[in-house]
Write a protein that holds these residues in place. Structure first.
Motif, PDB file in Angstrom:
ATOM      1  N   ASN A 154      20.719 -19.484 -25.894  1.00 37.98           N
ATOM      2  CA  ASN A 154      20.589 -18.486 -24.851  1.00 37.98           C
ATOM      3  C   ASN A 154      20.476 -17.100 -25.470  1.00 37.98           C
ATOM      4  O   ASN A 154      20.258 -16.956 -26.671  1.00 37.98           O
ATOM      5  CB  ASN A 154      21.772 -18.565 -23.880  1.00 37.98           C
ATOM      6  N   ARG A 155      20.749 -16.094 -24.649  1.00 38.34           N
ATOM      7  CA  ARG A 155      20.524 -14.716 -25.093  1.00 38.34           C
ATOM      8  C   ARG A 155      21.436 -14.340 -26.243  1.00 38.34           C
ATOM      9  O   ARG A 155      20.994 -13.919 -27.301  1.00 38.34           O
ATOM     10  CB  ARG A 155      20.737 -13.774 -23.910  1.00 38.34           C
ATOM     11  N   TYR A 156      22.743 -14.475 -26.074  1.00 38.29           N
ATOM     12  CA  TYR A 156      23.678 -14.069 -27.120  1.00 38.29           C
ATOM     13  C   TYR A 156      24.553 -15.227 -27.602  1.00 38.29           C
ATOM     14  O   TYR A 156      25.334 -15.070 -28.524  1.00 38.29           O
ATOM     15  CB  TYR A 156      24.580 -12.936 -26.625  1.00 38.29           C
ATOM     16  N   ASP A 157      24.475 -16.383 -26.950  1.00 35.16           N
ATOM     17  CA  ASP A 157      25.292 -17.512 -27.375  1.00 35.16           C
ATOM     18  C   ASP A 157      24.496 -18.785 -27.114  1.00 35.16           C
ATOM     19  O   ASP A 157      23.279 -18.736 -26.963  1.00 35.16           O
ATOM     20  CB  ASP A 157      26.627 -17.514 -26.617  1.00 35.16           C
ATOM     21  N   SER A 158      25.154 -19.894 -27.079  1.00 33.25           N
ATOM     22  CA  SER A 158      24.480 -21.148 -26.843  1.00 33.25           C
ATOM     23  C   SER A 158      25.356 -22.066 -25.994  1.00 33.25           C
ATOM     24  O   SER A 158      26.570 -21.917 -25.951  1.00 33.25           O
ATOM     25  CB  SER A 158      24.136 -21.840 -28.166  1.00 33.25           C
ATOM     26  N   SER A 199       9.784 -12.649 -27.430  1.00 26.36           N
ATOM     27  CA  SER A 199       8.656 -11.765 -27.729  1.00 26.36           C
ATOM     28  C   SER A 199       7.373 -12.291 -27.095  1.00 26.36           C
ATOM     29  O   SER A 199       6.564 -11.531 -26.562  1.00 26.36           O
ATOM     30  CB  SER A 199       8.479 -11.622 -29.239  1.00 26.36           C
ATOM     31  N   THR A 200       7.201 -13.613 -27.167  1.00 24.38           N
ATOM     32  CA  THR A 200       6.015 -14.220 -26.563  1.00 24.38           C
ATOM     33  C   THR A 200       6.026 -14.046 -25.042  1.00 24.38           C
ATOM     34  O   THR A 200       5.005 -13.694 -24.435  1.00 24.38           O
ATOM     35  CB  THR A 200       5.954 -15.718 -26.919  1.00 24.38           C
ATOM     36  N   LEU A 201       7.168 -14.281 -24.434  1.00 23.44           N
ATOM     37  CA  LEU A 201       7.278 -14.113 -22.982  1.00 23.44           C
ATOM     38  C   LEU A 201       7.046 -12.665 -22.570  1.00 23.44           C
ATOM     39  O   LEU A 201       6.389 -12.383 -21.560  1.00 23.44           O
ATOM     40  CB  LEU A 201       8.655 -14.567 -22.503  1.00 23.44           C
ATOM     41  N   LEU A 202       7.558 -11.700 -23.358  1.00 20.51           N
ATOM     42  CA  LEU A 202       7.387 -10.288 -23.040  1.00 20.51           C
ATOM     43  C   LEU A 202       5.929  -9.876 -23.156  1.00 20.51           C
ATOM     44  O   LEU A 202       5.435  -9.080 -22.344  1.00 20.51           O
ATOM     45  CB  LEU A 202       8.254  -9.435 -23.965  1.00 20.51           C
ATOM     46  N   ALA A 248      12.275  -7.038 -21.301  1.00 20.49           N
ATOM     47  CA  ALA A 248      12.344  -5.957 -22.280  1.00 20.49           C
ATOM     48  C   ALA A 248      13.791  -5.643 -22.642  1.00 20.49           C
ATOM     49  O   ALA A 248      14.132  -5.449 -23.821  1.00 20.49           O
ATOM     50  CB  ALA A 248      11.648  -4.716 -21.732  1.00 20.49           C
ATOM     51  N   ASP A 249      14.657  -5.601 -21.640  1.00 22.64           N
ATOM     52  CA  ASP A 249      16.080  -5.346 -21.903  1.00 22.64           C
ATOM     53  C   ASP A 249      16.695  -6.469 -22.732  1.00 22.64           C
ATOM     54  O   ASP A 249      17.530  -6.223 -23.611  1.00 22.64           O
ATOM     55  CB  ASP A 249      16.810  -5.210 -20.566  1.00 22.64           C
ATOM     56  N   GLU A 250      16.276  -7.701 -22.479  1.00 22.51           N
ATOM     57  CA  GLU A 250      16.813  -8.836 -23.237  1.00 22.51           C
ATOM     58  C   GLU A 250      16.358  -8.792 -24.692  1.00 22.51           C
ATOM     59  O   GLU A 250      17.131  -9.085 -25.615  1.00 22.51           O
ATOM     60  CB  GLU A 250      16.348 -10.140 -22.579  1.00 22.51           C
ATOM     61  N   VAL A 251      15.101  -8.401 -24.917  1.00 19.35           N
ATOM     62  CA  VAL A 251      14.579  -8.293 -26.286  1.00 19.35           C
ATOM     63  C   VAL A 251      15.333  -7.216 -27.065  1.00 19.35           C
ATOM     64  O   VAL A 251      15.775  -7.430 -28.204  1.00 19.35           O
ATOM     65  CB  VAL A 251      13.069  -7.992 -26.259  1.00 19.35           C
ATOM     66  N   ILE A 252      15.501  -6.041 -26.467  1.00 20.75           N
ATOM     67  CA  ILE A 252      16.213  -4.949 -27.139  1.00 20.75           C
ATOM     68  C   ILE A 252      17.670  -5.331 -27.401  1.00 20.75           C
ATOM     69  O   ILE A 252      18.226  -5.062 -28.478  1.00 20.75           O
ATOM     70  CB  ILE A 252      16.145  -3.666 -26.295  1.00 20.75           C
TER      71      ILE A 252
END
Length: 286
Positions: free
Chosen positions: A97-101, A190-193, A202-206
């Motif tokens: 996931n974003r910051y964990d799994s 990055s691909t999804l963005l 964008a917020d998730e990538v940053i």
């Protein structure tokens, strides 16, 4: 940990290819996963603890995606050396996931022990033998204690001599695992963005990028602004890359993000390599 019966989007299952096996016999365990193609799942590898079974080989298959649903499968070849009537195995599947799994487990699959003798005869036939057998001597506890103390002493000396090296290897492997997890998440986001530039992505990538650099350097990247990060790295191109993604977050503007995400990825990769060099130099200086 999440059982497959509770997952709404991820479905996993696991089973042995046969109900029973002889001691040491090679037997397959099939692991399957069904999930949305936007998710990132990892199957366990040879480092997983399969005890009481012994890992022999893993065979993977090409993923199949139909109507946005991906299906993955693998076969783990194992051997059983346990004398228990049955052994049970449940394997995990990891969703990044974003910051964990998240971790999903299959239901426990049973493998029964197949004995070589189908039955025992009612009357036992013994072979006559009038040769005297030597009596077993009593166990020498003193010798056992001396040998055990010597082994513990040697292990203690070895640990003292190589503890810094062991710690460095542990840190290095930990950073490699973090890098693999970051790289997988980064390429997917990055691909999804690039395909659909929006504020949430964008917020998730940053956030992913700042969080990873913060774990490498122990600097408050998530609290810094784009200009503060650029000053800390002494790199004006970083400011431009972050700014182009910030415009999507705060101004709702759309634009090409491939160049910005590629540059930020190289910054993360360079910082990761510097971290490995730092660990190597710390070990060499001791």
């Amino acid at each position: 940990m999440i059982n497959s019966s509770l997952a709404q989007q991820v479905e996993i299952s696991g089973y042995f290819t046969q109900d029973s096996a002889r001691l040491g016999e090679r037997v397959g365990f099939v692991l399957k996963a069904k999930y949305p193609e936007t998710s990132q799942l990892l199957f366990p590898d040879s480092t997983f603890d399969f005890s009481p079974l012994v890992f022999l080989e893993k065979k993977t298959f090409i993923s199949n995606t139909v109507d946005g649903i991906t299906q993955d499968s693998a076969i783990y070849y194992l051997s059983n050396f346990s004398l228990e009537p049955s052994v049970f195995l449940a394997l995990p599947v990891y969703e990044l996931n974003r910051y964990d799994s998240l971790t999903y487990f299959t239901n426990e699959a049973e493998l029964k022990l197949k004995l070589m003798l189908d039955s025992i005869p009612e009357e036992l036939v013994f072979q006559e033998n009038n040769v005297y057998q030597p009596l077993k001597k009593s166990f020498n506890w003193l010798l056992f204690g001396l040998i055990s103390a010597a082994v513990i002493l040697v292990l203690g000396v070895l640990f003292t001599l190589f503890k810094d090296r062991i710690k460095a290897i542990f840190k290095k492997n930990r950073e490699k695992i973090r890098w693999i997890q970051f790289e997988l998440k980064w390429k997917r986001l990055s691909t999804l963005l690039a395909q659909n530039p929006n504020q949430e992505l964008a917020d998730e990538v940053i956030g992913l990028w700042k969080g990873y650099l913060e774990s490498l350097t122990a600097q408050p990247y998530q609290e810094w602004t784009s200009s503060e990060i650029s000053d800390a790295l002494q790199d004006k191109e970083v400011f431009k890359a972050l700014r182009s993604i910030d415009m999507i977050i705060y101004a709702g503007k759309e634009g090409k993000t491939e160049e910005a995400t590629a540059y930020l990825f190289e910054i993360a990769k360079t910082t990761y390599k510097e971290k490995l060099n730092q660990i190597r130099n710390e070990r060499a200086s001791r």
